[in-house]
Design a protein around this motif. Structure first.
Motif, short mmCIF file in Angstrom:
data_model
loop_
_atom_site.label_atom_id
_atom_site.label_comp_id
_atom_site.label_asym_id
_atom_site.label_seq_id
_atom_site.Cartn_x
_atom_site.Cartn_y
_atom_site.Cartn_z
N GLN A 204 1.15 -0.57 -0.25
CA GLN A 204 0.10 0.06 -0.41
C GLN A 204 0.77 1.47 0.15
OE1 GLN A 204 -3.15 -1.38 -1.13
NE2 GLN A 204 -3.69 -0.38 0.75
N THR A 205 0.30 2.46 -0.96
CA THR A 205 0.81 3.09 0.07
C THR A 205 0.15 4.57 0.41
OG1 THR A 205 2.32 4.04 -2.64
CG2 THR A 205 1.79 5.52 -2.01
N ALA A 206 0.81 5.52 1.30
CA ALA A 206 0.21 6.67 2.21
C ALA A 206 0.89 7.95 2.03
CB ALA A 206 -0.20 5.91 3.49
N ILE A 207 0.10 8.38 1.82
CA ILE A 207 0.25 10.04 1.83
C ILE A 207 0.13 10.35 3.77
CG2 ILE A 207 0.22 12.23 1.41
CD1 ILE A 207 -0.33 11.42 -1.45
N ILE A 208 1.26 11.12 4.28
CA ILE A 208 1.14 12.24 5.43
C ILE A 208 1.95 13.16 5.12
CG2 ILE A 208 1.76 11.46 7.98
CD1 ILE A 208 2.93 9.19 6.94
N THR A 209 0.56 14.12 5.40
CA THR A 209 1.50 15.47 5.65
C THR A 209 1.56 15.76 7.39
OG1 THR A 209 -1.69 15.85 6.92
CG2 THR A 209 -1.16 15.82 4.26
N GLY A 210 2.26 16.44 7.68
CA GLY A 210 2.77 16.67 9.17
C GLY A 210 3.50 15.66 9.03
N ILE A 211 4.18 14.88 8.68
CA ILE A 211 4.93 13.78 8.55
C ILE A 211 6.65 14.28 9.70
CG2 ILE A 211 6.97 14.12 7.29
CD1 ILE A 211 6.67 11.13 6.72
N THR A 212 6.20 15.88 10.01
CA THR A 212 7.44 15.88 10.94
C THR A 212 6.96 16.19 11.87
OG1 THR A 212 7.62 17.69 10.18
CG2 THR A 212 8.92 16.80 8.41
N GLY A 213 6.19 16.33 12.08
CA GLY A 213 5.59 16.17 13.48
C GLY A 213 5.50 15.07 14.97
N GLN A 214 5.06 14.98 15.63
CA GLN A 214 5.74 13.75 16.52
C GLN A 214 4.33 13.33 15.56
OE1 GLN A 214 3.52 13.64 20.99
NE2 GLN A 214 1.86 14.40 19.96
N ASP A 215 3.27 13.31 15.62
CA ASP A 215 2.58 11.43 15.00
C ASP A 215 2.59 11.53 13.82
OD1 ASP A 215 0.46 12.77 17.34
OD2 ASP A 215 -1.27 12.91 16.42
N GLY A 216 2.62 12.09 13.45
CA GLY A 216 3.50 12.16 11.63
C GLY A 216 4.06 11.14 11.47
N SER A 217 5.44 11.47 12.62
CA SER A 217 6.71 10.81 13.12
C SER A 217 6.04 9.11 13.08
CB SER A 217 7.86 11.32 13.70
OG SER A 217 7.33 10.86 15.27
N TYR A 218 5.48 9.20 14.47
CA TYR A 218 5.27 7.77 14.96
C TYR A 218 4.29 6.81 13.48
CZ TYR A 218 6.48 8.75 19.60
OH TYR A 218 7.32 8.83 20.99
N LEU A 219 3.06 7.73 12.97
CA LEU A 219 2.86 6.64 12.25
C LEU A 219 3.94 5.72 11.22
CD1 LEU A 219 -0.25 6.27 11.45
CD2 LEU A 219 -0.16 8.38 9.69
#
Length: 329
Positions: free
Chosen positions: A3-18
């Protein structure tokens, strides 16, 4: 195929864990970053050889359309936002552009380019504000008490509207406060644990705080991102409260944090009126029954363990920073 996922806010707390979570599941992870002269990548430095970073901006519709067209994701996690509540009074218009119209731009990009993409929208317990019921569930009316909360209500309802109007698989997670060692220093949990670490190491002698009686439902961010993913694996899209179902005052946070390093908090904590909100949210506590029964989600880290984890991480970080560099051999 993965699967391919886009994460906006990847540099934030939640984005990094996700990002960590999805990579462990074999996803191709594409993180969205805004163009900046000073990149803020410290939370994902250990992932840079495993994730793809693309430039786009929630304020720029064309950049989101281009991103969707190039990546063609299966899942889209919209975590980017103006997320520091006190700052939303200083920048209410910009907060609205990111947290309200930014969500609309993401939905429009998905709808026009690849409408079968499953989308997660990060809603917030701050939408409840002046609470109408305790605890708060998916059916509790919203009464936000900050520009941030107001903007999140718009983002929440525009997601519901696109789901109902266009049949899109769009979910909102109404997340209550979730913390970790990766939380920004401007948030009260990190302000406390960083302050405790500094006092313990002799780098500070006091900790100014605002309302010690304000209560929050605090959980571990690493637990909450699992609920985000579970929402997008369901047969039908829906909205869910993600919370521990327990509430704790700031005073208890302070007591646990100082106690963990053997200090008496009353010697160091000073109440400072500068940190009081214009309109305080007094009691936020979530009812996670729906997430528990329909998603099978429960948190693993309890409140005392979370606070101790954060204190230990801040002590270790500051001790490491104080060690002089070793000369090269």
């Amino acid at each position: 195929m993965s699967q391919t996922a886009i994460i906006t806010g990847i540099t934030g707390q939640d984005g990094s864990y996700l990002a960590e979570f999805l990579l462990d599941k074999g996803y191709r992870v594409v993180g969205v970053v805004r163009r900046s002269s000073a990149p803020n990548l410290w939370r994902i430095e250990h992932l840079l050889d495993r994730v793809e970073l693309r430039s786009a901006d929630l304020l720029d519709q064309l950049s989101l359309v281009r991103l969707m067209d190039e990546v063609r994701p299966d899942e889209f996690y919209n975590l980017a936002a103006m997320s520091f509540v006190p700052a939303s009074w200083d920048t209410p218009l910009l907060t609205g552009e990111f947290n309200s119209q930014g969500v609309t731009r993401v939905l429009e990009a998905i709808r026009h380019v690849k409408p079968d993409t499953r989308m997660y929208q990060a809603s917030s317990s701050e939408m409840y504000g002046k609470v109408r019921a305790v605890p708060q569930s998916e059916d509790t009316p919203f009464h936000p008490r900050s520009p941030y909360g107001v903007s999140k209500v718009f983002g929440h309802y525009i997601t519901v509207n696109y789901r109902e109007s266009y049949g899109m698989f769009a979910c909102s997670g109404i997340l209550f406060n979730h913390e970790s060692p990766r939380r920004g220093l401007e948030f009260v949990t990190r302000k406390v644990t960083d302050g405790v670490a500094r006092i313990k190491l002799g780098l500070a002698d006091s900790l100014p705080l605002g309302n010690l009686d304000a209560r929050r439902d605090w959980g571990f961010a690493g637990d909450y991102i699992k609920a985000m993913w579970l929402m997008l694996q369901q047969a039908t899209p829906d909205d869910y409260v993600v919370a521990t179902g327990e509430t704790h005052p700031v005073r208890e946070l302070v007591e646990i944090a100082f106690g963990h390093v053997g200090l008496d908090w009353e010697r160091y904590v000073k109440v400072d009126a500068r940190f009081l909100r214009p309109a305080e949210v007094d009691l936020l506590i979530g009812d996670p029954t729906k997430a528990r029964t329909q998603l099978g989600w429960t948190p693993d880290v309890d409140f005392p363990a979370l606070v101790k984890m954060m204190v230990e991480a801040d002590v270790a970080r500051l001790e490491k920073a104080a060690v002089p560099a070793q000369p090269l051999a």
